[in-house]
Design a protein around this motif. Sequence first.
Motif, PDB file in Angstrom:
ATOM      1  N   ASN B  31       0.843  -1.191   0.000  1.00  0.00           N
ATOM      2  CA  ASN B  31       0.000   0.000   0.000  1.00  0.00           C
ATOM      3  C   ASN B  31       0.880   1.244   0.000  1.00  0.00           C
ATOM      4  N   LEU B  34       0.541   4.530   2.531  1.00  0.00           N
ATOM      5  CA  LEU B  34       0.721   4.531   3.990  1.00  0.00           C
ATOM      6  C   LEU B  34       1.697   5.625   4.406  1.00  0.00           C
ATOM      7  N   VAL B  37       2.441   4.137   9.095  1.00  0.00           N
ATOM      8  CA  VAL B  37       2.831   2.750   9.347  1.00  0.00           C
ATOM      9  C   VAL B  37       4.338   2.541   9.198  1.00  0.00           C
TER      10      VAL B  37
END
Lengths: 637, 527
Positions: B31, B34, B37
Amino acid sequence: MSWIVRMIVLLPALAALVGLLARRQRALAAAVAVAVSAYVAMLGLIQWIAPSRTADIDTIGSLPLGDLSVPLHLLSDRVSGLVSFVVALVVVCIQVFTVWYLRDDPRYGQFAATVSLFAAGMLLLVQSGDLVLMLVGWEVMGWCSWLLIGHDSERAAARRAAYKAFIVTRVADIAMVVGIVALSARARSTDLMAVLTATGDGTLLTIGLVGVVIGVAGKSGLVPFHDWLPDAMEGPTPASALIHAATMVAAGTYVIARLFSLYAGHDGARTLLAVLTAVTMVYAALLALAQTDLKRMLAYSTLSQIAIMLSALAAAPAELGPGAGISHLIGHAFFKALLFLGAGWLAVLAGATALAGLRGRLRPTGGLRWSMGIGLAALAGVPPLIGFFTKDTVIDAALEGATGGGGPRAWIVVVALFVTVVLTAAYCTRAWLLLDTPVAATGDLPDPHPAVVTEEDVAVVTAADSADDAEVERVHAHGHPGITLSAALVVSVLAALTVVGTLFLTSFSGGVHIGLFSALLSILLVAGAAYAVWSLSDRGRVDVADRVPGRVRESAVRGFGVDTAYVGFGRAVTAVARLVVALDRDVVDAYPRATAVVARAAGRAGERGHRAVPSLSLLSLLVGVMVVAVLGVAAWR
Amino acid sequence: MKGLAIDYAILLPALLPVAGLVLVLVADLVNPRLRRVPYAIAGLAALGSAAATVPGLGLGGGSTRETFCLTGRELAGTAPTVDGLPQVCLWQADALGGTLQLAAAVSALVCIALAWPGAHRRRPADCTREPVEAVLLLAALAGTVVVAASRDVGTWLVALELATLPVIALVALSGRRSAVAGATQLLVTSLVSFALLVLGVALWFAATGSPFLTPDAALASGGAFSAAPGAPTTVVFPSVSGGVVALATVLVVAGVGFKLSLVPFHAWTPTAYAGSSVPVATFLATVSKIAALAALLVVLRAVAALGTPALLSIALLASLSMTLGNVMALRQDDVVRLLAWSTVAQAGWVVLPLVSISALGVGASATYLLTYVVATLVAFAVVAVTVRERPGQGRSIAAYEGLWQRSPWRAGALALALTSLAGLPPGVIGLVGKITALRPVVAEGWVWLAVVAAVNAVIGVAVYLRWLRAVITAPAAAVGAPAGTAPTAAPVAVARRRPVMVAGLVLASAVLVVVSVQPDLLLRLLG
């Protein structure tokens, strides 16, 4: 019995505290001050009659000062009992007199409390068996004298006199502290007994004894520290009586008497003391002769008398002990308190303290006239008053010292003592004649130089203006109130003590000790001096001091400019301080400030060298690598 | 690789950042949008790395946790040391190395907290920025951890460059003009530095014939060539090979001097610090310095076996760095530049004890480095929070006027950090560090150097008090017009405040307070 000794010190201090808290309630403040001082006087009487003779009365426990032992003990023996009794007695008289004397003063409460604290300081000094406690009492008195002399703090002259007294005695106290430290360091203890019995280290002993002599010279007003005492007349008369009669000024005598066995074995310190006292007693008596103000005359007479007490300690042989000095201290306490309180009373009646204003004012006053007469006669040394016995004890002790191997030291004292006897009798006679001869008697006198004398007289009087201005203003404001019975009684009691006080002195060894020859000689000298003054002043019609040339007299009234010398000394000290500050700022501090300047300049140079140009940094890098490599290989060991 | 015995538990401090790095890359692959994260993963990895060093801290008196051990050249059946080759482990983490690793991991953790991204992207274009930053930070941390424990020249060189090169990218990442300038200068100096290091290592190998940076290898330098049976020359002058070892050592010192920003290899420091963002500057000032000193200590501990009493070139570098750094810091109005020059000066203090190449000097140097790192972390953290609060003007000293009234806690932390750097009493640890650093110098009799250091301690006090005075004095303007500015400024400040950033500041301050109250703790860590 030891609680009595502690109470004698503690109660006046508590009375001072209570008096300060209750200063708004005038009656309460007066009651506390008088009652406590009376009670303390009673305790002093008990201590004198039944002395406990102990040297280890605990106070607040010893101070934990490691190697140095500071037990803070009180010491009680017959001498301390008698002296504290006399001090307490004089304090009672002064407190009672003050109630009347400061009847209109809004700050009476503070004054009475300060007198109590002052008494506490003196009694602590008298009872202490420890140099530290002695110093505490000594300094408490110094501070209280500042408060008392400056009592009329709205007058600039009083403030100046207070600061002068404080600073001059403070300067001398430097030597006092050094001396006490030296004595304690020598004995490894501040306990009086340990100090007296310690042996060894002559240098420390010399420093200690000379230091104490200088400190005593400051508080007792020996030359060259003497000039604060006449100025201290700016205080109210009871304060003067307290300072002069039995406490602060006389405290030096007591301290040296306590250390007498050390002084007896040390010729140098005693010679210094002998010279100082000899000079002071003659010089002060001469100045007393020339004064135009009754209180200032008494102040100079105090200087002279204190010097007599100390001269006994300087000249007496070791085996005779300090008794002569102590007994003159006691005699002086009585008659000087009497004279000051009488002078205060007279000033209230006449509204002045200048002799010109007091002329002939004594004659119509009855009891006061008797009291002042007794006081002046005792001061002059007329038998059988106490002044005669104590002074002749001193003369006899000095003579014994001189004939018993005292050498020139004792002879200086003896000669000075006889000169002082003549001068004292002269100024006492002069004062009596001026105070007692009715003014009318002077009016019809064919004066040889009327104009000149009057002019000089006025000039002198206005120049050395009346010492106790506040008192004069007070009298002018409130008229001439009659004295209260208790205050008058106090003066009479003091007069009676002056007559019979000799009996007190028989209680300790060396108290009264008169040689026939010296007594006869001094009586003759007194009589001769009195007669000379009487005839010179044309039976009291003129002031004998007017025969002195005007210029000399005026500067004598001003103390020969010693005050200017003090101011000059102060200016010199300030100038030296300024010089040191300037040196510190411009020479010593130059290096630190130079580092700041250099650092800033280096930073500016560095900034110029760092313009984020890659070539420059690469160049420096290259040089750096080369230097580091060469140094690294060359210095490898 | 049958000859290598590998204990993965001991390698954990290095393995965890690498694992985190891989995880971040994987997450970014899955992803790319992000933002937080990757930072969370990086923070956890740094935290894990810090935790993994803890078992090695209690080791006293020379015992080490070691792995990658060569158990001898001939393995089959014979005794391990049969041909005279000593048993060597390529990874040796003793108490000193472990402490440096711990400090690096904690510093990296604080840097990650300071760089914690906001919830919203400012520009849609830089969508890959956060994962890249996280990866680079973790890579540099891994290099730092490895270099502290490496004992062979290959690992040492690679790990040192692994600790350096990602930082260049970090500086350049923001893309601003000043950032690129700083990155360029950093890159150039790094290349030169690498060249010097490689040269030094090559000379080392030539002199000792050993690829290991160990005392045994240094001791063998006298007879290395003659011992080798197949070598063409049989006569070697010991003095010559001694000189070569000296040259190697000095070149290593010079090469590491770039990374420590010692004068005259310092020119990149202010440019790079000022060009990069505050968290990256923090990383440069702390983790990079730990890496450099750890690398230097590895070499010097090996050389110490020769009984070399002192190095004049280190004394020269130390005195030059201290003086120039302090004098220049005294004139800075930008706090980041001030801290950059202060880094130069403090680097001088760090290498000062190394004039005595001995266990005492090495320990003192590490102690001083740690005190410097802790205090600098706090100072940078306060700067980062302040810059976040007032964008555009939080970097001048004037912006700190009245900080004591506005936020007393932050001002207190800054005051403690500055006094620690100056070596004044509230920051006791700074004083202890300075005394520790001076002890070997005095013990070896370098009087002139001690005098230079003392003078610089005084100038340093002026440097930091200049900033501190602004902190504790109230601004004249704020008294006059508080009503007009406060309502508008306050919501902005609240909106921009990052709890994680504050947590980083709190963590650093807590460490500083603890070691200031109990300096003994730090001294005991280093044995």
